[in-house]
Design a protein around this motif. Structure first.
Motif, PDB file in Angstrom:
ATOM      1  N   VAL A  10      -2.713   6.106   8.822  1.00 36.30           N
ATOM      2  CA  VAL A  10      -2.729   5.245   8.130  1.00 36.30           C
ATOM      3  C   VAL A  10      -3.751   5.302   8.307  1.00 36.30           C
ATOM      4  O   VAL A  10      -4.794   4.624   7.351  1.00 36.30           O
ATOM      5  CB  VAL A  10      -1.773   4.250   8.733  1.00 36.30           C
ATOM      6  CG1 VAL A  10      -2.294   3.366  10.048  1.00 36.30           C
ATOM      7  CG2 VAL A  10      -1.907   3.038   7.460  1.00 36.30           C
ATOM      8  N   VAL A  64      -6.731   6.397   5.785  1.00 37.67           N
ATOM      9  CA  VAL A  64      -6.274   6.451   3.824  1.00 37.67           C
ATOM     10  C   VAL A  64      -6.775   4.902   3.805  1.00 37.67           C
ATOM     11  O   VAL A  64      -7.415   4.569   3.003  1.00 37.67           O
ATOM     12  CB  VAL A  64      -4.506   6.232   4.057  1.00 37.67           C
ATOM     13  CG1 VAL A  64      -3.857   5.843   2.511  1.00 37.67           C
ATOM     14  CG2 VAL A  64      -4.224   7.351   4.533  1.00 37.67           C
ATOM     15  N   LEU A  65      -6.704   4.367   4.378  1.00 43.35           N
ATOM     16  CA  LEU A  65      -6.900   2.595   4.985  1.00 43.35           C
ATOM     17  C   LEU A  65      -8.900   2.581   4.868  1.00 43.35           C
ATOM     18  O   LEU A  65      -9.199   1.742   3.481  1.00 43.35           O
ATOM     19  CB  LEU A  65      -6.701   2.102   5.487  1.00 43.35           C
ATOM     20  CG  LEU A  65      -5.421   1.335   5.989  1.00 43.35           C
ATOM     21  CD1 LEU A  65      -4.655   0.260   7.258  1.00 43.35           C
ATOM     22  CD2 LEU A  65      -4.170   0.685   4.959  1.00 43.35           C
ATOM     23  N   VAL A  98      -4.392   9.075  -3.744  1.00 45.05           N
ATOM     24  CA  VAL A  98      -3.156   9.075  -2.846  1.00 45.05           C
ATOM     25  C   VAL A  98      -1.516   8.956  -3.520  1.00 45.05           C
ATOM     26  O   VAL A  98      -0.659  10.068  -3.081  1.00 45.05           O
ATOM     27  CB  VAL A  98      -2.786   7.951  -1.829  1.00 45.05           C
ATOM     28  CG1 VAL A  98      -1.303   7.625  -0.720  1.00 45.05           C
ATOM     29  CG2 VAL A  98      -4.343   7.803  -1.347  1.00 45.05           C
ATOM     30  N   ARG A 111       1.445   9.226   5.846  1.00 42.35           N
ATOM     31  CA  ARG A 111       0.309  10.098   5.789  1.00 42.35           C
ATOM     32  C   ARG A 111       0.232   8.985   7.532  1.00 42.35           C
ATOM     33  O   ARG A 111       0.203   8.425   7.895  1.00 42.35           O
ATOM     34  CB  ARG A 111      -0.875   9.723   5.085  1.00 42.35           C
ATOM     35  CG  ARG A 111      -0.002  10.355   4.076  1.00 42.35           C
ATOM     36  CD  ARG A 111      -1.338   9.992   2.825  1.00 42.35           C
ATOM     37  NE  ARG A 111      -0.648  10.317   1.584  1.00 42.35           N
ATOM     38  CZ  ARG A 111      -1.117  11.488   0.401  1.00 42.35           C
ATOM     39  NH1 ARG A 111      -2.230  11.894   0.910  1.00 42.35           N
ATOM     40  NH2 ARG A 111      -1.246  11.512  -0.380  1.00 42.35           N
ATOM     41  N   VAL A 153      -6.317   4.194  -5.246  1.00 43.35           N
ATOM     42  CA  VAL A 153      -5.103   4.216  -4.551  1.00 43.35           C
ATOM     43  C   VAL A 153      -4.564   5.609  -5.288  1.00 43.35           C
ATOM     44  O   VAL A 153      -3.479   5.988  -5.095  1.00 43.35           O
ATOM     45  CB  VAL A 153      -4.377   3.687  -5.049  1.00 43.35           C
ATOM     46  CG1 VAL A 153      -3.806   2.104  -4.432  1.00 43.35           C
ATOM     47  CG2 VAL A 153      -3.203   3.437  -6.574  1.00 43.35           C
ATOM     48  N   GLY A 195      -9.632   4.447   1.608  1.00 37.37           N
ATOM     49  CA  GLY A 195      -9.307   3.479   0.129  1.00 37.37           C
ATOM     50  C   GLY A 195     -10.702   1.930   0.163  1.00 37.37           C
ATOM     51  O   GLY A 195     -10.136   1.344  -0.893  1.00 37.37           O
ATOM     52  N   GLU A 222       6.035   6.824  -0.108  1.00 38.81           N
ATOM     53  CA  GLU A 222       5.091   6.040  -0.209  1.00 38.81           C
ATOM     54  C   GLU A 222       4.410   5.810  -1.101  1.00 38.81           C
ATOM     55  O   GLU A 222       4.506   5.770  -2.194  1.00 38.81           O
ATOM     56  CB  GLU A 222       3.634   7.829   0.834  1.00 38.81           C
ATOM     57  CG  GLU A 222       2.910   7.966  -0.562  1.00 38.81           C
ATOM     58  CD  GLU A 222       2.006   8.879  -0.535  1.00 38.81           C
ATOM     59  OE1 GLU A 222       1.136   9.065   1.407  1.00 38.81           O
ATOM     60  OE2 GLU A 222       1.665   9.912  -0.732  1.00 38.81           O
ATOM     61  N   TYR A 223       3.377   4.613  -0.301  1.00 40.28           N
ATOM     62  CA  TYR A 223       3.421   3.660  -0.967  1.00 40.28           C
ATOM     63  C   TYR A 223       2.161   3.165  -0.749  1.00 40.28           C
ATOM     64  O   TYR A 223       1.140   3.159   0.878  1.00 40.28           O
ATOM     65  CB  TYR A 223       4.240   2.276  -1.432  1.00 40.28           C
ATOM     66  CG  TYR A 223       4.825   2.287  -1.805  1.00 40.28           C
ATOM     67  CD1 TYR A 223       6.192   2.593  -2.548  1.00 40.28           C
ATOM     68  CD2 TYR A 223       6.215   2.444  -0.622  1.00 40.28           C
ATOM     69  CE1 TYR A 223       7.166   2.658  -3.407  1.00 40.28           C
ATOM     70  CE2 TYR A 223       7.858   2.862  -1.481  1.00 40.28           C
ATOM     71  CZ  TYR A 223       7.970   2.743  -2.823  1.00 40.28           C
ATOM     72  OH  TYR A 223       9.718   3.243  -3.007  1.00 40.28           O
ATOM     73  N   MET A 224       0.613   3.037  -1.962  1.00 41.44           N
ATOM     74  CA  MET A 224      -0.359   2.141  -1.466  1.00 41.44           C
ATOM     75  C   MET A 224      -0.594   0.921  -2.470  1.00 41.44           C
ATOM     76  O   MET A 224      -0.070   1.531  -3.786  1.00 41.44           O
ATOM     77  CB  MET A 224      -1.410   3.152  -1.682  1.00 41.44           C
ATOM     78  CG  MET A 224      -2.721   3.099  -1.214  1.00 41.44           C
ATOM     79  SD  MET A 224      -4.049   3.814  -1.006  1.00 41.44           S
ATOM     80  CE  MET A 224      -5.583   3.086  -0.135  1.00 41.44           C
ATOM     81  N   VAL A 281      -6.394  -3.530   0.378  1.00 35.80           N
ATOM     82  CA  VAL A 281      -5.818  -2.305   0.448  1.00 35.80           C
ATOM     83  C   VAL A 281      -4.294  -2.408   1.395  1.00 35.80           C
ATOM     84  O   VAL A 281      -4.575  -3.052   2.431  1.00 35.80           O
ATOM     85  CB  VAL A 281      -6.941  -1.239   0.940  1.00 35.80           C
ATOM     86  CG1 VAL A 281      -7.120  -0.406  -0.011  1.00 35.80           C
ATOM     87  CG2 VAL A 281      -6.914  -1.152   2.643  1.00 35.80           C
ATOM     88  N   TYR A 323      -0.616   0.321   2.971  1.00 34.88           N
ATOM     89  CA  TYR A 323      -0.609   1.365   3.310  1.00 34.88           C
ATOM     90  C   TYR A 323       1.058   1.872   3.768  1.00 34.88           C
ATOM     91  O   TYR A 323       1.292   1.081   5.292  1.00 34.88           O
ATOM     92  CB  TYR A 323      -1.625   1.801   3.589  1.00 34.88           C
ATOM     93  CG  TYR A 323      -0.691   3.923   3.351  1.00 34.88           C
ATOM     94  CD1 TYR A 323      -0.492   4.571   2.420  1.00 34.88           C
ATOM     95  CD2 TYR A 323      -0.305   4.553   4.784  1.00 34.88           C
ATOM     96  CE1 TYR A 323      -0.003   5.919   2.049  1.00 34.88           C
ATOM     97  CE2 TYR A 323       0.380   5.986   4.570  1.00 34.88           C
ATOM     98  CZ  TYR A 323       1.049   6.606   3.041  1.00 34.88           C
ATOM     99  OH  TYR A 323       1.605   7.853   3.272  1.00 34.88           O
TER     100      TYR A 323
END
Ligand code: M6R
Length: 631
Positions: free
Chosen positions: A13, A16-17, A214, A11, A211, A20, A201-203, A5, A7
């Motif tokens: 981080v 989120v990681l 998000v 956010r 993803v 994911g 934002e990108y994931m 993953v 990001y």
């Protein structure tokens, strides 16, 4: 295998990681790690731990989960299925370059890593791990140092692209560089990778499910593509340097809730979901016994190939291969077309005879299995049309094939495939009936009987699942066996293979599946009172043959267990049957040709309860991963 993953956005981080990675645990669970830059940090914060994701979570300081301002944060994460080097903290990803400028995570294998490692060692690079991946981090730092020596400003995407011309193998990587803290870089070659696109934002992840909570859009990278992701957008090119316009697709499924719904394990929950999975797979395709099977639009290009094909070649691996074997029995019988079934990993390395008259049917739950994907590509090169049966309509296979049939099993979390097998089998049955209707190979009465049998199956399966006490008792009684044999015949022979695969996979007990007829050609020599022989008997042409095979096993003192389809209770079974079997489990009566959709389930439950009784990690068995993206 391995999940990655990345990001880039505002956010916090770390959560989120970690979220994911939780979605990707099915891809491996030997070790996990993250690296991130936030709050103007000058160096990557790196946390890595062997074992499951929960081990990594346990070492993370609480403050990394707290909101931390509105700057751009960048981070990468990894969940590992070890290929090179044991699953230790040191071998866990991310790996950093010697200067700490570059952090990266990798899924796949760098085949010439030995050579690259030697070159870099000669240049003075010191390796910390035994992985193939670490050489990429040092190689990129070395390439960056050279580029910076030649010009004050560099295009790091171009640096990566040039460096990758030295690498061979299958890989998907996500790369962060502290000199470019507002960017993420990704490369894909024979391993899955998607770029999720949100609002500023990108994931990035190995699988779009990771993803989906998000972002709502996604760019599916193709093999040999490389990209730079920044607040300015996605700069995409091929590894040969050809600039491309990224194609952004809307994610079809929203955020997924991964929940055991009160069951002790995902596997048990997924076994119990099977009646609904059958309904779902049939829905809209088999409205009733009086309606023709609907599988494709009449305008679908695969229609002509399907109707004119002179043979079908089914390919798959593991459980998907076993589903293909059931399909062969059924399709040949009802549609009178030759069907060959082959393990994809064998098919891809021989010189198969294919032509435009062959329709290749590839089966894969994940749609990402490396051997099956390469087998599809080989078949296409040889002019065969391909049809993919998959549980993932957004997978690489689904995108590359000529036609797709979704098996609609829903997300399967347990590494051990259960509901996806049943869904694959039911879709193969629909395919067989569809061909039989179009080719007029079955009488209308026979077609109606099979179709009404299919429609009734979910109810029969519910009845079977409503009382599993006898199976639980079996699991306790035979849980300490060292070896178990599974036997069956006819269309249930693949069920015996699947039963043995399930037991091996989650209980680590040695198990083999055989046709009852094959016992006397070798395996019978093993039999004695220590070996349980689980046998599947369904009234039909091979019932008496199976009974004789069970008698032969009993005569060698094996403990024979009968899984018998019958409307009669155990006590009313004939004396002859009762004296053969040490234990009997009665399942609802069912038409023999359709019976694998029922007989498989007690074998799944035997494996489940044995593994559970032995205290094994049912959902994440050792050494395995759900999606096998390396060959
Ligand atoms: O995703 P696929 O269906 O292509 O996966 C194929 C096999 O790896 C898979 O079926 C494996 O055998 C299962 N873990 C068995 O339960």
């Amino acid at each position: 295998m391995c999940g990655i993953v990345g990001y880039l956005g505002k956010r916090t981080v770390v959560p989120v990681l970690i979220d994911g990675l939780r979605y990707l645990e099915y891809r491996g669970y030997d070790s996990a790690g993250i690296a991130f830059l936030q709050n103007d940090q000058q160096a990557f914060a790196v946390y890595k731990k062997s074992g499951k994701l929960s081990n990594l979570e346990a070492i993370l300081p609480p403050n990394v989960f707290e909101p931390n301002g509105h700057q751009l944060h960048v981070g990468i994460g990894h969940i590992r299925w070890a290929t090179h080097g044991a699953p230790t903290d040191l071998n866990a990803h991310p790996h950093l370059g010697a200067q700490g400028d570059i952090a990266l995570v990798h899924n796949g294998i760098i085949e010439n890593y030995g050579e690259i490692r030697q070159q870099l060692t000669a240049q003075g690079y010191v390796f910390q791990s035994q992985t193939d991946t670490e050489c990429v981090a040092h190689l990129l730092e070395s390439a960056m140092a050279q580029a910076l020596g030649a010009a004050p400003e560099i295009d790091f995407l171009e640096t990566i692209r040039r460096a990758f011309s030295q690498l061979r193998g299958a890989y998907a990587l996500t790369i962060a560089n502290r000199k470019f803290p507002d960017r993420l870089y990704v490369v894909r070659n024979h391993a899955p990778l998607v770029i999720g696109v949100g609002d500023q934002e990108y994931m990035v992840a190995s699988d779009s499910v990771a993803v989906s909570s998000v972002v709502d859009r996604v760019v599916y990278l193709k093999d040999r593509e490389i990209a730079e992701i920044s607040p300015q957008g996605i700069r995409l090119m091929t590894l040969d340097g050809v600039l491309l316009e990224p194609r952004v697709d809307v994610l079809q499924s929203g955020p997924l809730l991964i929940d055991k719904k009160g069951f002790k394990h995902f596997m048990l929950k997924e076994i119990y979901e099977q009646p609904d999975v059958l309904r779902n797979s049939l829905s809209g395709r088999l409205l009733s016994a009086d309606h023709p099977v609907q599988l494709f639009d009449e305008s679908d290009s695969v229609m002509e190939r399907l109707l004119t094909a002179k043979r079908l070649l089914i390919i798959g691996c593991g459980t998907s291969y076993n589903a293909g074997l059931v399909g062969k029995y059924f399709i040949e019988e009802v549609a009178r077309i030759p069907v060959q079934v082959e393990a994809a990993g064998e098919f891809r390395y021989r010189k198969p005879v294919l032509d435009a008259d062959t329709l290749v049917v590839a089966i894969s739950q994940s749609g990402e299995t490396a051997d099956t994907l390469e087998a599809i590509r080989l078949a296409q090169l040889q002019g065969a049309a391909t049809l993919v049966l998959t549980n993932r309509e957004d997978s690489t296979m689904a995108r590359e094939t000529d036609a797709v049939l979704s098996v609609r099993a829903g997300v399967e979390v347990s590494v051990c495939a259960t509901k996806s097998f049943l869904a694959q089998v039911v879709v193969l049955y629909l395919l067989g009936l569809f061909l039989a209707e179009r080719r007029q190979t079955l009488s209308p009465e026979a077609l109606t009987e099979l179709k009404s049998g299919l429609v009734r199956l979910p109810i029969a399966l519910e009845a079977l699942l409503s009382d599993t006490e006898p199976i639980q008792a079996l699991a306790k009684k035979y849980g300490h066996a060292r070896d178990v044999l599974f036997i069956a015949r006819g269309v249930n022979y693949p069920v015996a293979l699947e039963g043995a695969l399930k037991l091996k996979e989650i209980s680590y007990i040695h198990a083999e599946g055989y046709s009852g007829s094959e016992l006397k050609h070798g395996p019978i020599a093993m039999l004695d009172e220590s070996i349980p022989v689980v046998s599947v008997l369904v009234p039909g042409p091979v019932f008496d043959k199976m009974l004789s095979n069970c008698q032969e096993a009993k005569a060698r003192e094996a403990r024979v267990i009968g899984i018998i389809a019958s409307n009669a209770p155990p006590e009313s079974l004939s004396e002859e049957i009762r004296q053969v079997f040490e234990d009997v489990v009665i399942i609802p009566a069912v038409e023999e040709l359709l019976s694998p959709l029922l007989t498989t389930v007690p074998l799944q439950l035997v494996a489940y309860y044995m593994a559970e009784y032995l205290g094994k990690d049912v959902d994440q068995p050792r050494n395995l991963a759900k999606s096998v993206t390396v060959e």
